[in-house]
Scaffold this active site. Sequence first.
Site, PDB file in Angstrom:
ATOM      1  N   VAL A   3       0.827  -1.212   0.000  1.00  0.00           N
ATOM      2  CA  VAL A   3       0.000   0.000   0.000  1.00  0.00           C
ATOM      3  C   VAL A   3       0.862   1.264   0.000  1.00  0.00           C
ATOM      4  CG1 VAL A   3      -1.594   1.345   1.443  1.00  0.00           C
ATOM      5  CG2 VAL A   3      -2.074  -1.041   0.941  1.00  0.00           C
ATOM      6  N   ASP A  49      10.622   3.578   5.741  1.00  0.00           N
ATOM      7  CA  ASP A  49      10.305   2.252   6.261  1.00  0.00           C
ATOM      8  C   ASP A  49      11.354   1.902   7.302  1.00  0.00           C
ATOM      9  OD1 ASP A  49       8.389  -0.164   4.922  1.00  0.00           O
ATOM     10  OD2 ASP A  49       9.930  -0.817   6.348  1.00  0.00           O
ATOM     11  N   GLU A  98      -4.048  -5.926  -5.067  1.00  0.00           N
ATOM     12  CA  GLU A  98      -2.735  -6.320  -5.575  1.00  0.00           C
ATOM     13  C   GLU A  98      -2.909  -6.877  -6.983  1.00  0.00           C
ATOM     14  OE1 GLU A  98      -0.891  -8.923  -2.716  1.00  0.00           O
ATOM     15  OE2 GLU A  98      -1.183  -7.436  -1.135  1.00  0.00           O
ATOM     16  N   LYS A 107     -14.213   0.113   5.432  1.00  0.00           N
ATOM     17  CA  LYS A 107     -13.196  -0.795   4.878  1.00  0.00           C
ATOM     18  C   LYS A 107     -13.484  -2.254   5.279  1.00  0.00           C
ATOM     19  CE  LYS A 107      -9.461  -2.449   3.195  1.00  0.00           C
ATOM     20  NZ  LYS A 107      -9.208  -2.614   1.789  1.00  0.00           N
ATOM     21  N   PHE A 129     -16.759 -10.880  -8.342  1.00  0.00           N
ATOM     22  CA  PHE A 129     -16.586 -11.734  -7.150  1.00  0.00           C
ATOM     23  C   PHE A 129     -17.592 -12.878  -7.108  1.00  0.00           C
ATOM     24  CE2 PHE A 129     -13.698  -8.521  -6.126  1.00  0.00           C
ATOM     25  CZ  PHE A 129     -12.806  -9.072  -5.223  1.00  0.00           C
ATOM     26  N   HIS A 135     -16.762 -15.651  -8.952  1.00  0.00           N
ATOM     27  CA  HIS A 135     -15.959 -16.673  -9.626  1.00  0.00           C
ATOM     28  C   HIS A 135     -15.540 -17.710  -8.579  1.00  0.00           C
ATOM     29  CE1 HIS A 135     -13.616 -17.997 -13.091  1.00  0.00           C
ATOM     30  NE2 HIS A 135     -12.780 -18.454 -12.173  1.00  0.00           N
ATOM     31  N   CYS A 184      -5.557  -9.547   2.913  1.00  0.00           N
ATOM     32  CA  CYS A 184      -6.640  -8.725   3.484  1.00  0.00           C
ATOM     33  C   CYS A 184      -7.857  -9.514   3.975  1.00  0.00           C
ATOM     34  CB  CYS A 184      -7.080  -7.677   2.467  1.00  0.00           C
ATOM     35  SG  CYS A 184      -5.796  -6.443   2.176  1.00  0.00           S
TER      36      CYS A 184
HETATM   37  P1  NAD Z   1       3.174  -4.659   4.095  1.00  0.00           P
HETATM   38  O1  NAD Z   1       3.453  -5.639   5.156  1.00  0.00           O
HETATM   39  O2  NAD Z   1       3.422  -4.993   2.667  1.00  0.00           O
HETATM   40  O3  NAD Z   1       3.979  -3.309   4.390  1.00  0.00           O
HETATM   41  C1  NAD Z   1       4.034  -2.675   5.634  1.00  0.00           C
HETATM   42  C2  NAD Z   1       5.373  -1.957   5.730  1.00  0.00           C
HETATM   43  O4  NAD Z   1       5.374  -1.142   6.905  1.00  0.00           O
HETATM   44  C3  NAD Z   1       6.568  -2.903   5.874  1.00  0.00           C
HETATM   45  O5  NAD Z   1       7.515  -2.614   4.877  1.00  0.00           O
HETATM   46  C4  NAD Z   1       7.121  -2.600   7.274  1.00  0.00           C
HETATM   47  O6  NAD Z   1       8.526  -2.728   7.363  1.00  0.00           O
HETATM   48  C5  NAD Z   1       6.680  -1.172   7.451  1.00  0.00           C
HETATM   49  N1  NAD Z   1       6.597  -0.708   8.846  1.00  0.00           N
HETATM   50  C6  NAD Z   1       6.032  -1.343   9.898  1.00  0.00           C
HETATM   51  N2  NAD Z   1       6.114  -0.553  10.995  1.00  0.00           N
HETATM   52  C7  NAD Z   1       6.719   0.581  10.608  1.00  0.00           C
HETATM   53  C8  NAD Z   1       7.081   1.785  11.280  1.00  0.00           C
HETATM   54  N3  NAD Z   1       6.777   1.965  12.576  1.00  0.00           N
HETATM   55  N4  NAD Z   1       7.707   2.744  10.587  1.00  0.00           N
HETATM   56  C9  NAD Z   1       8.001   2.578   9.284  1.00  0.00           C
HETATM   57  N5  NAD Z   1       7.666   1.466   8.582  1.00  0.00           N
HETATM   58  C10 NAD Z   1       7.032   0.489   9.242  1.00  0.00           C
HETATM   59  O7  NAD Z   1       1.649  -4.225   4.309  1.00  0.00           O
HETATM   60  P2  NAD Z   1       0.590  -3.832   3.182  1.00  0.00           P
HETATM   61  O8  NAD Z   1       0.107  -5.049   2.485  1.00  0.00           O
HETATM   62  O9  NAD Z   1       1.098  -2.686   2.418  1.00  0.00           O
HETATM   63  O10 NAD Z   1      -0.607  -3.335   4.119  1.00  0.00           O
HETATM   64  C11 NAD Z   1      -0.536  -2.139   4.848  1.00  0.00           C
HETATM   65  C12 NAD Z   1      -1.923  -1.817   5.373  1.00  0.00           C
HETATM   66  O11 NAD Z   1      -2.796  -1.554   4.270  1.00  0.00           O
HETATM   67  C13 NAD Z   1      -2.572  -2.948   6.164  1.00  0.00           C
HETATM   68  O12 NAD Z   1      -3.346  -2.403   7.186  1.00  0.00           O
HETATM   69  C14 NAD Z   1      -3.461  -3.622   5.140  1.00  0.00           C
HETATM   70  O13 NAD Z   1      -4.554  -4.276   5.719  1.00  0.00           O
HETATM   71  C15 NAD Z   1      -3.917  -2.441   4.303  1.00  0.00           C
HETATM   72  N6  NAD Z   1      -4.289  -2.768   2.928  1.00  0.00           N
HETATM   73  C16 NAD Z   1      -3.523  -3.656   2.211  1.00  0.00           C
HETATM   74  C17 NAD Z   1      -3.861  -3.946   0.889  1.00  0.00           C
HETATM   75  C18 NAD Z   1      -3.068  -4.940   0.083  1.00  0.00           C
HETATM   76  O14 NAD Z   1      -3.551  -5.347  -0.975  1.00  0.00           O
HETATM   77  N7  NAD Z   1      -1.885  -5.340   0.498  1.00  0.00           N
HETATM   78  C19 NAD Z   1      -4.979  -3.313   0.305  1.00  0.00           C
HETATM   79  C20 NAD Z   1      -5.706  -2.403   1.056  1.00  0.00           C
HETATM   80  C21 NAD Z   1      -5.341  -2.144   2.367  1.00  0.00           C
END
Ligand code: NAD
Length: 443
Positions: free
Chosen positions: A11, A30, A155, A207, A252, A254, A263
Amino acid sequence: MHITMLGTGYVGLVSGACFSEFGFQVCCVDKNQDKIDNLKNNIMPIYEPGLESLVIKNKEAGRLTFSNNIDKEIQKADVVFIAVGTPTRRGDGHADLTYIYEAAEKIAKNLNGYTVIISKSTVPVGTGIEVKKIIEKINPNANFDIASNPEFLREGNAIEDFMRPDRVVVGIENNKAKEIISSIYKPLFLIETPILYTDLKTAELIKYSANAFLAVKISFINQMADLCEKVGADVHDVARGMGLDKRIGSKFLHPGPGYGGSCFPKDTLALIQTAKLYDTDISIVETVVKYNQKRKSDMADKIIKIFNGKTENKKISILGLAFKPETDDMRDSPALDIIPKLKKAGFKISAFDPVSMKEAKLLLNDIVFSENIEDCLKDAEALVILTEWNEFRGLTASKLKQLMNGNILIDLRNALNPENFNDSEFTLIQIGRPTKNKIIINQ
Ligand code: NAD
């Protein structure tokens, strides 16, 4: 306007790159040093179509930077997005908010001038208020507003979803924050994207409602697929007949081996915990969670049953490991439930996925990871498709005949066109569709 993106995962990185494409100055930070070092060298931490070129383009334009100096980048920011992970807390199904609260503390210690702090992470209702309290406690003089802007990107299609979303949801507490956020999303407003402003709690809940509803919809069609198999109907036609009804919609519907990914599994569990906290009935979602878990295991049983239990040392080839195509994300992928159960039953397994092999190797033991489709299929008794990558759709009976030993195709994503196998010696077994040819197991 300087935007700092806290968390550079699926994200954070996609959103950061897209905001810089909108013309804003964005720094993605990060706590994972390697991730940031790699990004500085144009090495992406994830596979996402179009991401690399978007990142490089905006880096070269000087709008997108990467840094491990989180403190400094928060001090510089007008807007801080929180995009850290919210995985399932071990043991109880709640969302683990450790990373969110760590981020809140970090922000509190470094705020410098008026800043809008916006959560893109998926967080349980009330978390925004909690973040606000943490910041006020650590830094009583801080000048800030808090907002919730849950992310809906998928994704595999993340950039398109970000650039042309169905809607943007923003939870805010006052007009000052609203004005800043509306200026950030102005490029989307210009293409008439609906932007829904609500209070913080409502945005947080939207959400979870959306993800839980989609999980219900997938599970519904999976159950219909089971019924179709029993009665000899075709679930694709059932889905089409349902989906043409505008009240239902065709997306959705399928069928497959059960939902996975980063998620739906964690968000449905977290929503159940929230409902429990507030003593509310969310039994629809509870049923779906149980059913989906069982479904993955049932898929392994289905394969074992096709072999009449004669599974010892039978070679099967698995195509697709990621939870869906166009991503390398293995989080909660059905492959992680199905493959170990098949292994336990005695199958010898070779597997191939176009992009998730590196991740898969960390999570799956004692199987052969093939270099390509051909190696994977060589001498196999059966092919099992677990992810519907486009490159698997084009497999033909003549090609499979050259490579495989047996004649069983178990397509748990309905990726193959049944018509291509009608006059072949292959038996194509799909989800919720009649199986035409006789199954022959080589002894
Ligand atoms: P991810 O695990 O891919 O990435 C999270 C990142 O945050 C990691 O790189 C981690 O090192 C970093 N991090 C953690 N704590 C930190 C801090 N204190 N300071 C700096 N960096 C820090 O997670 P994601 O898949 O991107 O998901 C992030 C959020 O978005 C989640 O809440 C998820 O539910 C939501 N979300 C994800 C998606 C998806 O498709 N992946 C879609 C919509 C919403």
